[in-house]
Write a protein that holds these residues in place. Structure first.
Motif, PDB file in Angstrom:
ATOM      1  N   THR A 131     -30.669  11.976  22.268  1.00 58.13           N
ATOM      2  CA  THR A 131     -31.613  12.954  23.037  1.00 58.13           C
ATOM      3  C   THR A 131     -32.062  12.513  24.086  1.00 58.13           C
ATOM      4  O   THR A 131     -32.094  11.292  24.574  1.00 58.13           O
ATOM      5  CB  THR A 131     -32.840  13.048  21.828  1.00 58.13           C
ATOM      6  OG1 THR A 131     -33.539  12.064  21.898  1.00 58.13           O
ATOM      7  CG2 THR A 131     -32.282  13.522  20.734  1.00 58.13           C
ATOM      8  N   GLY A 136     -37.682  13.113  17.812  1.00 56.12           N
ATOM      9  CA  GLY A 136     -36.526  13.901  18.030  1.00 56.12           C
ATOM     10  C   GLY A 136     -35.382  13.354  17.250  1.00 56.12           C
ATOM     11  O   GLY A 136     -34.078  13.649  17.138  1.00 56.12           O
ATOM     12  N   LYS A 152     -33.000  15.702  15.361  1.00 59.38           N
ATOM     13  CA  LYS A 152     -32.235  16.650  16.173  1.00 59.38           C
ATOM     14  C   LYS A 152     -30.906  16.035  16.549  1.00 59.38           C
ATOM     15  O   LYS A 152     -29.908  16.695  17.023  1.00 59.38           O
ATOM     16  CB  LYS A 152     -32.831  16.756  17.419  1.00 59.38           C
ATOM     17  CG  LYS A 152     -34.172  17.501  17.428  1.00 59.38           C
ATOM     18  CD  LYS A 152     -35.026  17.920  18.742  1.00 59.38           C
ATOM     19  CE  LYS A 152     -36.269  18.579  18.618  1.00 59.38           C
ATOM     20  NZ  LYS A 152     -36.957  18.642  20.181  1.00 59.38           N
ATOM     21  N   LYS A 153     -30.974  14.642  16.186  1.00 61.37           N
ATOM     22  CA  LYS A 153     -29.619  13.776  16.451  1.00 61.37           C
ATOM     23  C   LYS A 153     -28.410  14.144  15.908  1.00 61.37           C
ATOM     24  O   LYS A 153     -28.554  14.518  14.600  1.00 61.37           O
ATOM     25  CB  LYS A 153     -29.754  12.404  16.238  1.00 61.37           C
ATOM     26  CG  LYS A 153     -30.793  11.648  17.355  1.00 61.37           C
ATOM     27  CD  LYS A 153     -30.947  10.397  17.188  1.00 61.37           C
ATOM     28  CE  LYS A 153     -32.047   9.893  17.974  1.00 61.37           C
ATOM     29  NZ  LYS A 153     -32.130   8.208  17.908  1.00 61.37           N
TER      30      LYS A 153
END
Length: 432
Positions: free
Chosen positions: A6, A84, A87-88
């Motif tokens: 990210t 985050g 989100k990876k």
């Protein structure tokens, strides 16, 4: 950006690399001092992995002589990178991969937290409304550290009795037990007294006690049996990994603070000054069976009592400037990132994780390095155990109060020159 990385993780890694390059130290040297592998440190600085707790990041930054402003910015970037993580893309870059630390529960979008304001004495005002954790993280990203987050984990209350110096016990699975003060002799007195409630005071500062220095005491038992737990836990809440990195926040000017104590006198010194561990707290837990039977120590969990804004007090270093400090690596070494939304006890790289076995003739010593940067945190530990058909939990705290550890970023820092007579601003002492 490939590999599931990210933007937040890349920006976090960029600042880590800047600090590392500026220090002039090699990856190998830094990794050795941080007790982690060189490859893990490479991955952090390359952005291929985000540490699952903040403690190693903080230690790395301090080794690289980061300024208070850089420490705040680094923490901000770590919070965003950690948020985050979900989100990876799946793959090697999605996990830290440094052993048990990588097993930390991922951030849940729907988690909620209660945001409170804090009065000058550290007591939270009634909550102004629930916010989702993602909103809290966004606020931290914009304002660095604003307000306080109370995770809403409350210790359950319960009665109990204890022998003088013995662990108190409470019947019923999951019942909360108060943790009385006391020492830890091998045998308990037949007389019993009611235990006190384990609720934090408004200031969270321990009161002076004539028996504070060098004391160890057992935790309070919570178990599903009416019998006494088959183990005790001696707690040293003010053990020092090294005098050079132990600090305390005190709400006093330097002229009203005594010179640094030696480690064995630290509890009495802390109590007399109303001091709070600054930046980190290093606990020593000695776990020992009370009989020949083997007891399995299944795990150790962190329970958050309260989070507040960091204390705006002066920061006092225990080590003397110019005097070398060394510290060995303990056998059972764990870290806790108190700033994290879900703090967890994580074994340091290369160290074993729970479960462990103890008996009267075979005790274990655990060292807990709890780190705080952005908050003033009150917290306790729960040690779960089992022996045959019996099992239970020990509540571990500081003489009946939660442990308390506060961030120190930007606080006025003082040191006491060797052979000197007064505290001085950090960095003002002449080189030896």
């Amino acid at each position: 950006m490939g590999g599931g990385r990210t933007v937040a993780a890349a920006e976090f890694a960029e600042l880590l690399r800047e600090l590392k390059d500026r220090s002039g130290l090699s990856y190998g040297t830094l990794a050795k001092r941080l007790h982690m592998s060189t490859s893990t440190l490479h991955r952090y600085c390359n952005g291929d992995a985000v540490p699952t707790d903040y403690a190693p990041v903080e230690r790395l930054a301090r080794l690289c002589k980061a300024s208070p402003e850089e420490l705040v910015e680094l923490h901000r970037r770590w919070v965003l990178a950690d948020a985050g993580r979900g989100k990876k893309a799946s793959g090697p870059a999605a996990e830290e991969g440094s052993g048990p630390a990588a097993e930390e529960e991922p951030t849940a979008v729907g988690d909620s937290a209660v945001v409170t304001d804090v009065t000058p004495d550290g007591v939270p005002t009634p909550p102004v409304g629930g916010r989702r954790r993602r909103a809290v993280l966004a606020g931290i990203a914009v304002l660095a550290v604003v307000g306080a987050v109370v995770l809403g984990v409350q210790l359950s209350g319960g009665g109990g009795e204890r022998g003088d110096g013995a662990a108190s016990s409470v019947q019923g699975k999951g019942a909360g037990g108060a943790t009385p003060s006391g020492s830890a002799p091998a045998s308990a007195s037949p007389s019993v007294t009611p235990s006190a409630s384990a609720s934090p005071s408004a200031s969270g500062t321990p009161s002076p006690s004539p028996s504070a220095a060098g004391q160890e005491r057992p935790g309070a038992a919570v178990e599903d049996s009416s019998g006494t737990p088959p183990l005790t836990v001696g707690i040293r809440p003010h053990a020092w990994e090294s005098p050079c990195d132990q600090r305390y926040l005190i709400d006093r000017e330097p002229g009203r603070v005594s010179p640094p104590p030696v480690e064995q006198d630290a509890p009495a010194w802390v109590a007399a000054h109303g001091a709070v561990p600054s930046g980190k707290q290093f606990l020593e837990l000695t776990v020992q069976g009370t009989g020949e039977e083997t007891v399995v120590v299944d795990g150790l969990k962190v329970r958050m009592v309260q989070k507040r804004s960091p204390l705006a007090w002066n920061d006092y270093a225990m080590g003397y400037p110019g005097v070398g400090c060394g510290a060995g690596v303990p056998t059972r070494y764990f870290t806790v990132a108190l700033d994290a939304a879900r703090p967890a006890v994580v074994p340091e790289a290369g160290h074993a994780d729970f479960p462990f076995k103890v008996s009267e003739s075979d005790p274990e010593v655990y060292y807990i390095n709890a780190d705080a940067s952005a908050y003033d945190v009150s917290w306790t530990l729960e040690l779960s155990w089992s022996s045959g058909t019996r099992h239970g939990t020990l509540l571990l705290d500081d003489e009946g109060r939660p442990f308390r550890t506060s961030g120190n970023n930007g606080r006025p820092a003082y040191e006491f020159p060797l052979g000197g007579s007064a505290w001085q601003r950090a960095g003002s002492s002449p080189a030896p």
